[in-house]
Design a protein around this motif. Structure first.
Motif, PDB file in Angstrom:
ATOM      1  N   PHE A   1      34.980  32.575  24.743  1.00 10.61           N
ATOM      2  CA  PHE A   1      36.267  32.675  25.435  1.00 10.61           C
ATOM      3  C   PHE A   1      36.413  34.006  26.172  1.00 10.61           C
ATOM      4  CE2 PHE A   1      38.287  29.553  22.246  1.00 10.61           C
ATOM      5  CZ  PHE A   1      37.934  28.485  23.055  1.00 10.61           C
ATOM      6  N   PHE A   2      35.968  35.086  25.557  1.00  9.55           N
ATOM      7  CA  PHE A   2      36.036  36.382  26.235  1.00  9.55           C
ATOM      8  C   PHE A   2      35.147  36.395  27.481  1.00  9.55           C
ATOM      9  CE2 PHE A   2      37.809  38.454  22.367  1.00  9.55           C
ATOM     10  CZ  PHE A   2      38.812  39.163  22.993  1.00  9.55           C
ATOM     11  N   SER A   3      33.965  35.821  27.393  1.00  8.75           N
ATOM     12  CA  SER A   3      33.071  35.781  28.557  1.00  8.75           C
ATOM     13  C   SER A   3      33.667  34.935  29.679  1.00  8.75           C
ATOM     14  CB  SER A   3      31.707  35.223  28.135  1.00  8.75           C
ATOM     15  OG  SER A   3      31.126  36.007  27.112  1.00  8.75           O
TER      16      SER A   3
ATOM     17  N   VAL B   1      34.720  36.058  33.535  1.00 11.64           N
ATOM     18  CA  VAL B   1      34.316  35.357  34.756  1.00 11.64           C
ATOM     19  C   VAL B   1      35.530  35.045  35.612  1.00 11.64           C
ATOM     20  CG1 VAL B   1      33.271  33.229  35.633  1.00 11.64           C
ATOM     21  CG2 VAL B   1      32.212  34.434  33.726  1.00 11.64           C
ATOM     22  N   TRP B   2      36.621  34.640  34.985  1.00 12.78           N
ATOM     23  CA  TRP B   2      37.842  34.366  35.752  1.00 12.78           C
ATOM     24  C   TRP B   2      38.419  35.639  36.367  1.00 12.78           C
ATOM     25  CZ3 TRP B   2      40.638  30.438  32.028  1.00 12.78           C
ATOM     26  CH2 TRP B   2      40.070  29.180  32.223  1.00 12.78           C
ATOM     27  N   MET B   3      38.267  36.748  35.684  1.00 11.41           N
ATOM     28  CA  MET B   3      38.718  38.008  36.272  1.00 11.41           C
ATOM     29  C   MET B   3      37.916  38.340  37.523  1.00 11.41           C
ATOM     30  SD  MET B   3      41.268  39.468  34.638  1.00 11.41           S
ATOM     31  CE  MET B   3      41.096  41.215  34.970  1.00 11.41           C
ATOM     32  N   LEU B   4      36.608  38.044  37.501  1.00  8.91           N
ATOM     33  CA  LEU B   4      35.795  38.271  38.700  1.00  8.91           C
ATOM     34  C   LEU B   4      36.203  37.344  39.839  1.00  8.91           C
ATOM     35  CD1 LEU B   4      32.253  38.683  37.092  1.00  8.91           C
ATOM     36  CD2 LEU B   4      33.772  40.480  37.945  1.00  8.91           C
ATOM     37  N   LEU B   5      36.759  36.174  39.513  1.00  5.54           N
ATOM     38  CA  LEU B   5      37.224  35.229  40.532  1.00  5.54           C
ATOM     39  C   LEU B   5      38.665  35.499  40.948  1.00  5.54           C
ATOM     40  CD1 LEU B   5      35.706  31.935  39.095  1.00  5.54           C
ATOM     41  CD2 LEU B   5      34.842  33.320  40.993  1.00  5.54           C
ATOM     42  N   HIS B   6      39.223  36.629  40.518  1.00  4.36           N
ATOM     43  CA  HIS B   6      40.597  37.037  40.852  1.00  4.36           C
ATOM     44  C   HIS B   6      41.626  36.048  40.304  1.00  4.36           C
ATOM     45  CE1 HIS B   6      39.047  40.193  43.470  1.00  4.36           C
ATOM     46  NE2 HIS B   6      38.227  39.292  44.004  1.00  4.36           N
ATOM     47  N   ALA B   7      41.333  35.445  39.156  1.00  2.00           N
ATOM     48  CA  ALA B   7      42.293  34.578  38.467  1.00  2.00           C
ATOM     49  C   ALA B   7      42.776  35.307  37.221  1.00  2.00           C
ATOM     50  CB  ALA B   7      41.655  33.240  38.120  1.00  2.00           C
ATOM     51  N   GLU B   8      43.567  36.346  37.441  1.00  2.00           N
ATOM     52  CA  GLU B   8      43.975  37.204  36.329  1.00  2.00           C
ATOM     53  C   GLU B   8      44.874  36.478  35.343  1.00  2.00           C
ATOM     54  OE1 GLU B   8      44.610  37.913  39.491  1.00  2.00           O
ATOM     55  OE2 GLU B   8      43.174  39.507  40.039  1.00  2.00           O
ATOM     56  N   PHE B   9      45.757  35.633  35.851  1.00  2.00           N
ATOM     57  CA  PHE B   9      46.682  34.940  34.968  1.00  2.00           C
ATOM     58  C   PHE B   9      45.945  34.004  34.015  1.00  2.00           C
ATOM     59  CE2 PHE B   9      49.423  31.244  34.121  1.00  2.00           C
ATOM     60  CZ  PHE B   9      50.451  31.865  33.437  1.00  2.00           C
ATOM     61  N   LEU B  10      44.967  33.255  34.520  1.00  2.65           N
ATOM     62  CA  LEU B  10      44.195  32.357  33.667  1.00  2.65           C
ATOM     63  C   LEU B  10      43.375  33.130  32.641  1.00  2.65           C
ATOM     64  CD1 LEU B  10      42.948  29.738  36.288  1.00  2.65           C
ATOM     65  CD2 LEU B  10      44.834  29.521  34.682  1.00  2.65           C
ATOM     66  N   ALA B  11      42.828  34.261  33.046  1.00  4.25           N
ATOM     67  CA  ALA B  11      42.032  35.069  32.117  1.00  4.25           C
ATOM     68  C   ALA B  11      42.892  35.608  30.981  1.00  4.25           C
ATOM     69  CB  ALA B  11      41.366  36.213  32.874  1.00  4.25           C
ATOM     70  N   ILE B  12      44.067  36.132  31.315  1.00  8.54           N
ATOM     71  CA  ILE B  12      44.948  36.663  30.281  1.00  8.54           C
ATOM     72  C   ILE B  12      45.468  35.543  29.385  1.00  8.54           C
ATOM     73  CG2 ILE B  12      47.123  37.880  29.891  1.00  8.54           C
ATOM     74  CD1 ILE B  12      46.571  39.445  32.437  1.00  8.54           C
ATOM     75  N   SER B  13      45.779  34.380  29.977  1.00 11.94           N
ATOM     76  CA  SER B  13      46.251  33.245  29.175  1.00 11.94           C
ATOM     77  C   SER B  13      45.176  32.768  28.210  1.00 11.94           C
ATOM     78  CB  SER B  13      46.670  32.096  30.095  1.00 11.94           C
ATOM     79  OG  SER B  13      47.702  32.491  30.955  1.00 11.94           O
ATOM     80  N   LEU B  14      43.920  32.761  28.645  1.00 12.67           N
ATOM     81  CA  LEU B  14      42.824  32.344  27.767  1.00 12.67           C
ATOM     82  C   LEU B  14      42.689  33.284  26.574  1.00 12.67           C
ATOM     83  CD1 LEU B  14      40.426  30.433  27.292  1.00 12.67           C
ATOM     84  CD2 LEU B  14      39.035  31.982  28.642  1.00 12.67           C
ATOM     85  N   VAL B  15      42.802  34.580  26.829  1.00 14.53           N
ATOM     86  CA  VAL B  15      42.671  35.550  25.733  1.00 14.53           C
ATOM     87  C   VAL B  15      43.854  35.470  24.781  1.00 14.53           C
ATOM     88  CG1 VAL B  15      42.549  38.006  25.186  1.00 14.53           C
ATOM     89  CG2 VAL B  15      41.212  37.085  27.079  1.00 14.53           C
ATOM     90  N   LEU B  16      45.059  35.375  25.322  1.00 16.31           N
ATOM     91  CA  LEU B  16      46.246  35.378  24.474  1.00 16.31           C
ATOM     92  C   LEU B  16      46.384  34.093  23.677  1.00 16.31           C
ATOM     93  CD1 LEU B  16      48.916  37.037  26.808  1.00 16.31           C
ATOM     94  CD2 LEU B  16      47.662  38.070  24.932  1.00 16.31           C
ATOM     95  N   VAL B  17      46.163  32.945  24.333  1.00 15.83           N
ATOM     96  CA  VAL B  17      46.413  31.662  23.680  1.00 15.83           C
ATOM     97  C   VAL B  17      45.270  31.287  22.756  1.00 15.83           C
ATOM     98  CG1 VAL B  17      46.816  29.207  24.056  1.00 15.83           C
ATOM     99  CG2 VAL B  17      47.898  30.889  25.545  1.00 15.83           C
ATOM    100  N   TYR B  18      44.044  31.264  23.292  1.00 19.60           N
ATOM    101  CA  TYR B  18      42.918  30.757  22.508  1.00 19.60           C
ATOM    102  C   TYR B  18      42.379  31.804  21.537  1.00 19.60           C
ATOM    103  CZ  TYR B  18      42.751  26.487  25.223  1.00 19.60           C
ATOM    104  OH  TYR B  18      43.059  25.283  25.780  1.00 19.60           O
TER     105      TYR B  18
END
Length: 219
Positions: free
Chosen positions: A39-41, A45-62
């Motif tokens: 999940f962290f990896s 990858v989403w942070m590199l794709l400029h999808a910051e909201f999805l990356a933070i949601s993945l870390v916080l939720v999952y």
């Protein structure tokens, strides 16, 4: 190769390795920890794709909620892995065939997803935050899929609650609704009684007559 591309390959390799270790680890706790690494990896990858909201949601939720629950359940159940591994190689051909079919279906779907026309840029998108653009896309173009997913999650939540509401005979529990309805008159009854009760007094002739009769009988 620039830095972004190098980081993409590094995080992708870590993601593939951790995903492989999730299904091959002998300990369920280690498998859950490798899933956290996956999940962290993926969030990187989403942070590199400029999808910051999805990356933070993945870390916080999952990572922050779901995986903690997984680890708690795995460590509380104390699963016997020897029983789970019985018959593994017996069912391996069927499981491998199902896995190959699912992989081919995912490849077909992803291949169709890459062949999409370039989206038209939204006017003023350069000044709108990424999270706001995501909300606009979800609640305009993808409104019905979001509603369908919400209904499915609601049904899954109700099913999970219904499955856990099973009455067991070997467990004693309390009913809070019955405790709230309890009143003082139902639990306690006050009875007024005298502290000392006097015995009725008997005349002296009545008390000596039985003793005289007993003495005559002996004579």
């Amino acid at each position: 190769m620039d830095t972004t591309t190098a980081l993409f390959y590094v995080f992708s390799a870590v993601l593939l390795f951790s995903g492989f270790r999730v299904i091959t680890a002998r300990s369920p706790v280690h498998a859950a920890l490798f899933l956290v690494l996956a999940f962290f990896s993926a969030s990187c990858v989403w942070m590199l794709l400029h999808a910051e909201f999805l990356a933070i949601s993945l870390v916080l939720v999952y990572v922050g909620a779901v995986m903690v629950l997984f680890l708690f359940v795995v460590m509380m159940l104390d699963i016997n892995l020897d029983l789970l591994r019985q018959g593994f190689w017996k069912h391996f051909p069927v499981a491998g065939l199902v896995g190959v079919i699912i992989a081919l279906e995912m490849a077909w779907v992803l291949q169709r997803g890459f062949n999409v026309p370039d989206p038209k840029p939204m006017p003023g998108a350069e000044t709108v935050p990424n999270t706001k653009l995501l909300g606009i896309e979800i609640y305009t173009d993808y409104l019905y899929p979001v509603q369908l997913a919400a209904v499915l999650l609601l049904v899954a939540m109700i099913a999970a609650v219904a499955l856990t509401l099973r009455r067991r005979k070997d467990v004693r529990g309390q009913n809070p609704s019955e405790q709230v309805k309890a009143k003082k008159a139902d639990r306690l009854r006050i009875v007024k009684m005298d502290a000392v009760r006097e015995l009725p007094s008997q005349p002296a002739a009545e008390t000596t007559a039985p003793a005289a009769d007993a003495a005559k009988g002996k004579a």
